[in-house]
Design a protein around this motif. Structure first.
Motif, PDB file in Angstrom:
ATOM      1  N   LEU A 134     -19.647  -6.483 -23.290  1.00 44.05           N
ATOM      2  CA  LEU A 134     -20.480  -7.239 -24.218  1.00 44.05           C
ATOM      3  C   LEU A 134     -21.285  -6.225 -25.025  1.00 44.05           C
ATOM      4  O   LEU A 134     -21.983  -5.389 -24.448  1.00 44.05           O
ATOM      5  CB  LEU A 134     -21.426  -8.175 -23.459  1.00 44.05           C
ATOM      6  N   ARG A 135     -21.182  -6.295 -26.361  1.00 44.03           N
ATOM      7  CA  ARG A 135     -21.950  -5.390 -27.213  1.00 44.03           C
ATOM      8  C   ARG A 135     -22.897  -6.187 -28.103  1.00 44.03           C
ATOM      9  O   ARG A 135     -22.474  -7.130 -28.776  1.00 44.03           O
ATOM     10  CB  ARG A 135     -21.027  -4.541 -28.088  1.00 44.03           C
ATOM     11  N   ILE A 136     -24.157  -5.790 -28.102  1.00 43.48           N
ATOM     12  CA  ILE A 136     -25.160  -6.365 -28.993  1.00 43.48           C
ATOM     13  C   ILE A 136     -25.321  -5.438 -30.184  1.00 43.48           C
ATOM     14  O   ILE A 136     -25.487  -4.226 -30.024  1.00 43.48           O
ATOM     15  CB  ILE A 136     -26.514  -6.539 -28.278  1.00 43.48           C
ATOM     16  N   TRP A 137     -25.281  -5.999 -31.392  1.00 43.11           N
ATOM     17  CA  TRP A 137     -25.392  -5.204 -32.613  1.00 43.11           C
ATOM     18  C   TRP A 137     -26.850  -5.087 -33.058  1.00 43.11           C
ATOM     19  O   TRP A 137     -27.627  -6.029 -32.946  1.00 43.11           O
ATOM     20  CB  TRP A 137     -24.628  -5.860 -33.757  1.00 43.11           C
ATOM     21  N   GLU A 138     -27.182  -3.918 -33.635  1.00 46.43           N
ATOM     22  CA  GLU A 138     -28.459  -3.725 -34.322  1.00 46.43           C
ATOM     23  C   GLU A 138     -28.172  -3.188 -35.722  1.00 46.43           C
ATOM     24  O   GLU A 138     -27.281  -2.354 -35.902  1.00 46.43           O
ATOM     25  CB  GLU A 138     -29.361  -2.745 -33.560  1.00 46.43           C
ATOM     26  N   TRP A 139     -28.929  -3.699 -36.706  1.00 44.11           N
ATOM     27  CA  TRP A 139     -28.711  -3.357 -38.113  1.00 44.11           C
ATOM     28  C   TRP A 139     -30.003  -2.836 -38.731  1.00 44.11           C
ATOM     29  O   TRP A 139     -31.087  -3.286 -38.381  1.00 44.11           O
ATOM     30  CB  TRP A 139     -28.319  -4.597 -38.919  1.00 44.11           C
ATOM     31  N   ASN A 140     -29.891  -1.883 -39.668  1.00 46.35           N
ATOM     32  CA  ASN A 140     -31.035  -1.550 -40.521  1.00 46.35           C
ATOM     33  C   ASN A 140     -30.610  -1.386 -41.981  1.00 46.35           C
ATOM     34  O   ASN A 140     -31.373  -0.893 -42.802  1.00 46.35           O
ATOM     35  CB  ASN A 140     -31.762  -0.288 -40.035  1.00 46.35           C
ATOM     36  N   GLU A 141     -29.369  -1.797 -42.284  1.00 38.52           N
ATOM     37  CA  GLU A 141     -28.866  -1.743 -43.648  1.00 38.52           C
ATOM     38  C   GLU A 141     -28.283  -3.113 -44.009  1.00 38.52           C
ATOM     39  O   GLU A 141     -27.533  -3.681 -43.220  1.00 38.52           O
ATOM     40  CB  GLU A 141     -27.768  -0.689 -43.790  1.00 38.52           C
ATOM     41  N   ASP A 183     -33.199  -7.449 -38.736  1.00 34.61           N
ATOM     42  CA  ASP A 183     -34.058  -8.460 -38.107  1.00 34.61           C
ATOM     43  C   ASP A 183     -33.769  -9.885 -38.554  1.00 34.61           C
ATOM     44  O   ASP A 183     -34.561 -10.790 -38.285  1.00 34.61           O
ATOM     45  CB  ASP A 183     -35.541  -8.148 -38.353  1.00 34.61           C
ATOM     46  N   SER A 184     -32.635 -10.122 -39.216  1.00 34.05           N
ATOM     47  CA  SER A 184     -32.347 -11.475 -39.704  1.00 34.05           C
ATOM     48  C   SER A 184     -31.244 -12.171 -38.920  1.00 34.05           C
ATOM     49  O   SER A 184     -31.036 -13.364 -39.094  1.00 34.05           O
ATOM     50  CB  SER A 184     -31.957 -11.432 -41.180  1.00 34.05           C
ATOM     51  N   ILE A 185     -30.522 -11.435 -38.078  1.00 34.80           N
ATOM     52  CA  ILE A 185     -29.371 -11.992 -37.383  1.00 34.80           C
ATOM     53  C   ILE A 185     -29.349 -11.564 -35.925  1.00 34.80           C
ATOM     54  O   ILE A 185     -29.994 -10.605 -35.523  1.00 34.80           O
ATOM     55  CB  ILE A 185     -28.040 -11.563 -38.042  1.00 34.80           C
ATOM     56  N   VAL A 186     -28.579 -12.293 -35.138  1.00 37.15           N
ATOM     57  CA  VAL A 186     -28.227 -11.897 -33.775  1.00 37.15           C
ATOM     58  C   VAL A 186     -26.702 -11.879 -33.719  1.00 37.15           C
ATOM     59  O   VAL A 186     -26.062 -12.912 -33.939  1.00 37.15           O
ATOM     60  CB  VAL A 186     -28.786 -12.870 -32.728  1.00 37.15           C
ATOM     61  N   VAL A 256     -19.673 -13.066 -32.646  1.00 34.36           N
ATOM     62  CA  VAL A 256     -20.475 -14.179 -33.162  1.00 34.36           C
ATOM     63  C   VAL A 256     -21.686 -13.620 -33.899  1.00 34.36           C
ATOM     64  O   VAL A 256     -22.329 -12.683 -33.429  1.00 34.36           O
ATOM     65  CB  VAL A 256     -20.947 -15.098 -32.016  1.00 34.36           C
ATOM     66  N   THR A 257     -21.989 -14.210 -35.042  1.00 37.45           N
ATOM     67  CA  THR A 257     -23.235 -13.911 -35.754  1.00 37.45           C
ATOM     68  C   THR A 257     -24.045 -15.193 -35.868  1.00 37.45           C
ATOM     69  O   THR A 257     -23.537 -16.221 -36.318  1.00 37.45           O
ATOM     70  CB  THR A 257     -22.968 -13.329 -37.146  1.00 37.45           C
ATOM     71  N   MET A 258     -25.300 -15.119 -35.434  1.00 39.12           N
ATOM     72  CA  MET A 258     -26.214 -16.258 -35.508  1.00 39.12           C
ATOM     73  C   MET A 258     -27.393 -15.891 -36.407  1.00 39.12           C
ATOM     74  O   MET A 258     -27.881 -14.756 -36.377  1.00 39.12           O
ATOM     75  CB  MET A 258     -26.705 -16.639 -34.108  1.00 39.12           C
ATOM     76  N   ALA A 259     -27.834 -16.847 -37.200  1.00 34.81           N
ATOM     77  CA  ALA A 259     -28.964 -16.621 -38.101  1.00 34.81           C
ATOM     78  C   ALA A 259     -30.263 -16.639 -37.301  1.00 34.81           C
ATOM     79  O   ALA A 259     -30.556 -17.607 -36.607  1.00 34.81           O
ATOM     80  CB  ALA A 259     -28.990 -17.693 -39.184  1.00 34.81           C
ATOM     81  N   TYR A 260     -31.034 -15.568 -37.407  1.00 39.06           N
ATOM     82  CA  TYR A 260     -32.356 -15.552 -36.782  1.00 39.06           C
ATOM     83  C   TYR A 260     -33.449 -15.910 -37.790  1.00 39.06           C
ATOM     84  O   TYR A 260     -34.285 -16.780 -37.547  1.00 39.06           O
ATOM     85  CB  TYR A 260     -32.660 -14.186 -36.155  1.00 39.06           C
ATOM     86  N   ASP A 261     -33.473 -15.243 -38.932  1.00 45.05           N
ATOM     87  CA  ASP A 261     -34.508 -15.504 -39.936  1.00 45.05           C
ATOM     88  C   ASP A 261     -33.856 -15.419 -41.315  1.00 45.05           C
ATOM     89  O   ASP A 261     -33.917 -14.389 -41.985  1.00 45.05           O
ATOM     90  CB  ASP A 261     -35.641 -14.489 -39.808  1.00 45.05           C
ATOM     91  N   GLU A 302     -35.997 -10.183 -30.372  1.00 43.48           N
ATOM     92  CA  GLU A 302     -35.795  -9.418 -29.132  1.00 43.48           C
ATOM     93  C   GLU A 302     -35.829 -10.329 -27.911  1.00 43.48           C
ATOM     94  O   GLU A 302     -35.055 -10.147 -26.964  1.00 43.48           O
ATOM     95  CB  GLU A 302     -36.863  -8.326 -29.009  1.00 43.48           C
ATOM     96  N   ALA A 303     -36.720 -11.318 -27.923  1.00 40.33           N
ATOM     97  CA  ALA A 303     -36.818 -12.238 -26.779  1.00 40.33           C
ATOM     98  C   ALA A 303     -35.557 -13.087 -26.664  1.00 40.33           C
ATOM     99  O   ALA A 303     -35.092 -13.372 -25.545  1.00 40.33           O
ATOM    100  CB  ALA A 303     -38.053 -13.122 -26.929  1.00 40.33           C
ATOM    101  N   ILE A 304     -35.006 -13.495 -27.796  1.00 37.54           N
ATOM    102  CA  ILE A 304     -33.774 -14.292 -27.769  1.00 37.54           C
ATOM    103  C   ILE A 304     -32.620 -13.462 -27.237  1.00 37.54           C
ATOM    104  O   ILE A 304     -31.833 -13.923 -26.393  1.00 37.54           O
ATOM    105  CB  ILE A 304     -33.463 -14.835 -29.176  1.00 37.54           C
ATOM    106  N   ILE A 305     -32.508 -12.222 -27.698  1.00 31.58           N
ATOM    107  CA  ILE A 305     -31.437 -11.340 -27.213  1.00 31.58           C
ATOM    108  C   ILE A 305     -31.595 -11.087 -25.716  1.00 31.58           C
ATOM    109  O   ILE A 305     -30.608 -11.106 -24.965  1.00 31.58           O
ATOM    110  CB  ILE A 305     -31.442 -10.019 -28.001  1.00 31.58           C
TER     111      ILE A 305
END
Length: 349
Positions: A134-141, A183-186, A256-261, A302-305
């Motif tokens: 299971l890989r969790i993605w992080e983005w800054n671009e 910070d807009s997606i999970v 899967v991509t979910m909308a956070y904000d 972060e809490a949701i992840i």
């Protein structure tokens, strides 16, 4: 032969069968479902004896349906789920607990590196060099990620994308375009052996692989459910979408991509979301079609992840892991040779 299928949102269906010379010779159905009248269970068992082992899932389900008494009531399962469990038995499919799952959650990576890692890690699992992961993605671009078969010009407004700083990239799985920014997606990816979804239709496998995520969202107060073919939704609107790619070496990528904000206005500026796309969604506004996790929960991303990782671990086990230097190097090679090229991006102009 033994096969199991947990109906997403329903009950466990278990099939034990014997076969000889291409025919099912003995069949026993069990599980924690509800079935009335009692005689319906024996009717199903009797009907499955003599069925050819090459019968596909749709034909099996139809055969089971015909075998049921007229007054039969099935709760928590269906003829389709019995057919899926049967196909999994015949193909000797595996379950979640047959594997040791690893978690990888590195810091922010460039969009192209994320896409290349999806291919690399799926290949590694398929070849048996990596545990299911299971890989969790992080983005800054910021980026627009389009599906493997989408047309760039049909999906993206290039002037708006450039004006807002969104780079357009293409992934290896099908499905629709996604707007990604910090910070807009999970987003998560599962890299699994093909045996885990053996005997399932694509529709069944989508729901099966994401049931843990739906349960995680429910645990934080969201009325989440799976909407075929590939959406996770709530009464307030769509939360996210899934996509899948199965490689020839047996590796399965499911992400899967979910909308956070989400900024709905920005999304409709950058993405070309036409009327036909919305025609079966019950809404005339693309911005109103999606309802972000932040507005539904009030929780931090972060809490949701953290809750999602915890749920996966509670259900299937999960140990910390790392992406190896060799895997990173292979990903950067793929960025240079494939994902970062115009040939790949515009393969469907």
């Amino acid at each position: 032969m033994h096969g199991e299928f947990k109906v997403p949102g329903g009950k466990l269906v278990v099939v034990d069968l014997e076969a000889s010379d291409g025919v099912i010779t003995d069949f026993r159905l069990s599980g924690d479902f509800f079935l009335e009248p009692d005689e319906a269970l024996q009717a199903i068992n009797d009907a499955m004896r003599g069925v050819e082992t090459t019968t596909d899932a749709r034909a099996l389900a139809a055969h089971i349906q015909r075998s049921l008494p007229a007054d039969a009531v099935l709760v928590g399962f269906s003829p389709d789920s019995i057919a899926t469990a049967t196909r999994r038995a015949l193909h000797r499919a595996t379950g979640w607990s047959d594997y040791e799952w690893e978690l990888v959650h590195p810091g922010p990576l460039p969009p192209l590196t994320h896409l290349a890692l999806d291919q690399v890690l799926t290949e590694e699992v398929g070849e048996g060099r990596r545990k299911p992961t299971l890989r969790i993605w992080e983005w800054n671009e910021p980026a627009v990620v389009i599906g493997s078969f989408q047309s760039v010009k049909n999906e993206v407004d290039p002037e708006a994308a450039e004006r807002h700083g969104f780079r357009v990239v293409r992934r290896i799985s099908g499905g629709g375009a996604m707007l990604m920014s910090a910070d807009s997606i999970v987003t998560y990816s599962l890299y699994a052996p093909g045996e885990l979804v053996q005997g399932m239709t694509f529709a069944d496998s989508y729901a099966f692989l994401d049931e843990w995520a739906v349960l995680a969202l429910q645990s934080i107060g969201i009325e989440a459910s799976y909407q075929p073919l590939n959406d996770i939704a709530s009464p307030a609107g769509k939360i996210g979408g899934a996509a899948q790619k199965r490689l020839g070496n047996g590796g399965v990528l499911h992400h899967v991509t979910m909308a956070y904000d989400m900024d709905g206005d920005l999304m409709t500026q950058v993405l070309r979301i036409g009327r036909e796309k919305l025609s079966d969604k019950g809404t005339k506004s693309a911005a109103k079609r999606v309802d972000p996790l932040r507005s539904q929960t009030g929780l931090s991303r972060e809490a949701i992840i953290e809750r999602m990782i915890g749920t996966f671990g509670e259900l299937h086990g999960l140990t910390p892991g790392e992406i190896t230097p060799e895997e990173y190097a292979r990903a950067e090679q793929l960025v240079a040779e494939k994902f970062g090229t115009d040939e790949w991006l515009y393969r469907v102009p």
